[in-house]
Structures are given as C-alpha cells and as structure tokens.
Design a protein around this motif. Structure first.
Motif: not given
Length: 557
Positions: A179-182, A186-188, A219-223
């Motif tokens: 969740l933190i990475g996502t 998403v923000i960045v 991170d991979n999900i958030g991108t």
C-alpha cells in the motif's frame, strides 16, 4: 534529527531526481522522434515481439509510462489492437528496470561533472540533436545529484522511532508495504523515482531488503496511474489497454508476494543472479557481493521478467477478462493501416502510382467520415461521434505521411512519363488538402466543445443555418472525392460552381449573424463561435475545390 532539513533534503533531492528523469526521457524521445511510433507499430506481430519491442523502447526512453501512454494512443487511433498493446505493456515493465540498475551503480561523485557536460551541450551548440543529447546528459547527472541529496536527507531516519516502527509494521504486514509503495508512486507518478528512493533508503540502512520488497511490488502497481489517466476520455478499447496495465501488475503481486513470504522468490532472485545475470556491467561475483541498491534493482528486474513469462501465454485470456471488466458498446473498427501501398510494386511506377491514388481516395473517405462525425457531434453532442472524429483524423494524418513516403520512393531516381509526373503531383497535392479537411473537422469538434462548456445556445434560425451549411459542404466534398476517383471533367466544373454557393451562403450567414447581434438575440461569445464554425466549413469547401481543380487542370493541359 532536524525534521526541517530532512524534509528539505528529501523533497529537494526528489524534485531534482524527477526533473532529471523527465529531462532524460524527453531528450531521448526527441532524438528518437517519430521512429518510436513506427517501432511500436511494426514490432507487435506476435506477443513475444511485442514484449521485446516494449522493453527496447522503454529502455531507450527511460519511461515505462511514456511507452504505455504511446501504446494507448496507438490503440486509441486503431493502429494497434488490444492484444498487441498488452505485449508492449508487459515489455515496458521489463524495460523500466534499467533505471533501477543505473541507480544501483554509485555514480553520485560524478554527478556534477556530468551536469556540466550536459549544460555545455545544451547551451553552447546550435544543433538541435546535440542539444537533445545535452538534455539527456543533464538529466542523467541531475538524477544522481538528486539521489545524493536525498541520501543526506534520509540518513537520520535510521534513528527515527516512528520510521523504525513503520518499517517493522511493513515487515510484519507486507500488504502495508504494498500500500505504501502504491500510494507513493501514485502521488509521484514515477516508479523509477519511488524505486530510487527505496534504493537510497536501503543504502542508508534505514530499511532492510525484506522490508523493501513489498514496497517494490506496490511501486509497480502505482505506476499504472499514468496509463489510467491517459485512458480517461479515450475510446473503450484504449481504456481496456490502460486497465490491462493495472491488472498485469496486480496479478504479478498476487503471485509473487506469497512466494516472497514463503522464501521462494528471494531464492529465485539469488539463483538467477548467481548463474544467469553474470553479464551485468560492474558484476563482481555473487549475490552477496552486490550492494543493496543493485540487489533491489535485481529483484525489480527478476520480478518483472518472471511476471511477464508467467502471464505472456495468457494474453488472450487477459484481453477477454479486461473486456468484461471494462464494458462498452461495440465500437466501429477503423482499419488504420494502408491497404494499397504495396512495396513490391515500387519498381513499377504506373501500378504503384495507381495504388497510391486508390489509397489517396481511401484517405479522402476517412476525412469525410471525420467531417460527418463532427457534424453529428455538433448536432447531438454524442461522445462517440467526438471520439470517432479524432480517430478518423488521426488515421488521415498517418496516411498522409505514408502516402507521401510511398510516392517519393516510387519516383526517386526514375524517369517518369509526363502522365506519371502529373499523377504524382496530383496525389501529393490532394493528400495535403484532404489532411486539412481532417484538421478542420477536428476544429469543429473543439468549437462544439467550447459551445458546450460556455453554455452557448444558438437560436433555432442560427442552428438551421449552420446545419444547412454543414450539408452543403458535405455535398461538395463528396463530389470532389468522386472527381478524384473518376476524373470527370463535368463534375469537376460543377464542384467549382458549387463553391460559389458555399461562398454566398457564408456571406448570407455572416449578415444574418450581424443582424442578430444588433438585435441583441446573440452575444459576443455566441457570435465568435458561430463565425469560427462557418469559417471552418468554408475552408473545407475551398479544399474540396482544390481537389477538383487538380483534375480539371490536368485535363485542360
């Protein structure tokens, strides 16, 4: 710990890092130019080729988001199918791992000289290509300089009770790390940036490898947020391509997070490092000899590679699932690729030019479809007509370039007859006018959007006048395409006379508009929109006349 200095260093360094990534990506894309689109279009005949193409393009431009958005744009323009785009998206996830590998090498001490070199190329040369190379080098240097500043800011977090507690929670609850990475990505809106932050946190000893990996999955999900944003307002099939990117990374996390918790995934990464990845630049031996930055980069690379290998055989199933998840009406399938530009006929100018003429006529029909849909959008404000206008206009632009290239190849270094020379001239002139018709159709959609957004409501008389002019212009353009097809002299002369009707109609509508302005039944905003619409319609009529004239001049000669 001075919290202000931590925040200043972190956000300042992150800003430099993001600017460096953006500068490097834009410079690389500028150097590559339109070749990226051509590579993506031609490199997707099979799923495996699509993956390789996506990986190569992303490695070249250093932006998986850029590749994915470009793929979605090509899907939106019907130049790629949904299945073809899935392969590219999978490959983009592999290609983006190169950035993490670059960050893994400790080049922070060389950041300032690299920046100086980039600035030198950027400001002391007038050649655009050298400037773009300078932009790439500058971005590369800023990337590492930003990492160095971030490292100084993140170092005190090693002794922060709050951060230590948060990372302990991540170790105990890996889903929190995901969740933190996502959320952070998403923000960045840059997985390269968030993975870079992750590498620097680990390098400073703030987090451990086992704490970093769940965040890496997130991170991979958030991108995927960039692709999702690119899909907003696009066609249903483009939205499905964006949704596929999200689904691909969610499925990957669902597969490999449990394997990580069971200790299987780390062993796979170590195995691949020790026995397969021996060709990595700077490789010193085994997994244990790698720095923590390269260990995270390696884990990122193995995750995306294995995730692609696992899901690649199921591209068809992914396409079916995403079609169910993103429902929509059956859309018109536009065959965007040229039908008649047969490269094997280039050695026969007569046949090749005849085929180029057929493709020009097909391009004209596409422009006519764009105009028809702009008319329907003005009348009914239906979103599908707006989207179809844009799609047909995109195809018209593509065909103009492809027909021009084909005709130039036909005529290059060949001795042509006067008839062939004339045909060559008419094709090149006609496609220019046809392309402008597509542009004006797009303008009409934009004017309709402005009218909707500004609550411009035309009187019944103004609406009737505009629809009448739409119809007349549509008739003259249809006749001009028939002239292009048949070389009918009588019809060509009729088009020229019909143009007088269009011109007279425009004058009449302008007078009527001025009267409504003077009577107060129409305000300035309404008036400007009205005038712009009839101006675009009149110009379409002019281009129709130009197309007819080429035939008339040819016959008279």
């Amino acid at each position: 710990m001075d919290l202000t200095m931590v925040l200043f260093s972190f956000f300042g360094g992150l800003g430099l890092f993001l600017f460096g990534i953006k500068s490097m990506s834009e410079g690389l894309q500028a150097v590559a130019g339109d070749r990226l689109r051509v590579i993506l279009e031609k490199g997707t005949k099979t799923p495996v080729r699509g993956v390789l193409t996506g990986a190569i393009v992303t490695a070249l431009i250093q932006s998986s988001s850029g590749t994915t958005v470009l793929a979605i744009g090509l899907v939106n323009a019907r130049l790629l199918t949904l299945r073809q785009s899935i392969g590219i998206i999978m490959g983009a996830n592999i290609g983006t791992t190169l950035t993490a590998y670059l960050i893994g090498f400790k080049l922070e001490h060389y950041a300032l000289p690299i920046i100086a070199l980039g600035v030198f190329f950027l400001f002391f040369f007038k050649t655009k290509r050298i400037n773009y190379v300078g932009q790439v080098i500058l971005g590369f240097g800023l990337l590492f300089y930003g990492m160095d500043i971030m490292g100084d800011g993140l170092n005190p977090l090693r002794t922060s009770p709050f951060f230590i507690g948060l990372m302990s929670d991540v170790e105990n609850n890996p889903l929190l790390g995901v969740l933190i990475g996502t959320v952070f990505t998403v923000i960045v809106q840059s997985s390269s940036a968030t993975i870079g932050v992750l590498q620097e946190l680990a390098n400073q000893g703030v987090i451990t490898y086992s704490q970093a990996v769940p965040i890496l999955f997130g991170d991979n999900i958030g991108t995927t947020i960039t692709a999702i944003l690119a899909g907003i307002g696009a066609t249903v099939i483009a939205k499905r391509a964006a949704a596929t990117h999200l689904m691909f990374n969610l499925i990957g996390t669902a597969i490999f997070l449990p394997l990580f918790l069971m200790g299987i995934f780390p062993k796979l990464v170590i195995l691949l490092t020790n026995y397969i990845y021996i060709l990595i630049p700077g490789f010193e031996g085994t997994w244990n000899t790698l720095g923590i930055k390269l260990q995270i980069a390696q884990t990122h690379g193995v995750f995306n590679l294995l995730n692609t290998l696992v899901q690649l055989p199921f591209i068809g199933i992914l396409a079916v699932i995403v079609t169910k998840l993103v429902p929509g009406e059956q859309e018109l399938i536009i065959d965007a690729k040229p039908k008649y530009l047969e490269p094997r006929l280039l050695g026969n100018p007569s046949m090749a030019l005849a085929n180029a003429s057929r493709e020009t006529l097909r391009m004209g029909r596409m422009a006519g479809n764009a105009f028809e849909n702009s008319k329907l959008y003005f009348a009914n404000h239906t979103q599908q007509n707006k989207q179809l206008t844009g799609q047909f206009e995109d195809v018209v632009d593509q065909l103009e370039n492809q027909i021009t290239d084909y005709v130039l190849k036909v005529t290059a270094g060949k001795s042509l007859t006067s008839e062939q020379t004339d045909q060559n001239y008419r094709i090149l002139q006609a496609i220019g006018d046809i392309e402008r018709v597509g542009d004006h159709a797009n303008n009409l959609v934009e004017l309709t959007d402005y009218a909707i957004d500004s609550n411009v409501k035309f009187s019944e008389q103004a609406n009737n006048d505009l629809m009448n002019m739409f119809t007349k212009v549509q008739e003259i353009f249809t006749m001009s395409l028939e002239v292009l097809k048949t070389d009918d002299i009588a019809l060509s002369e009729k088009v020229l006379k019909y143009d007088d009707i269009i011109d007279d109609l425009e004058i009449t509508l302008r007078k009527g508009h001025i009267e409504r302005l003077s009577q107060g039944t129409c305000n300035g905003s309404h008036g400007a929109t009205f005038l712009n619409i009839i101006s675009n319609l009149e110009r379409i009529g002019d281009h129709a006349v130009n197309i007819a004239k080429y035939t008339l001049l040819h016959r008279k000669d």
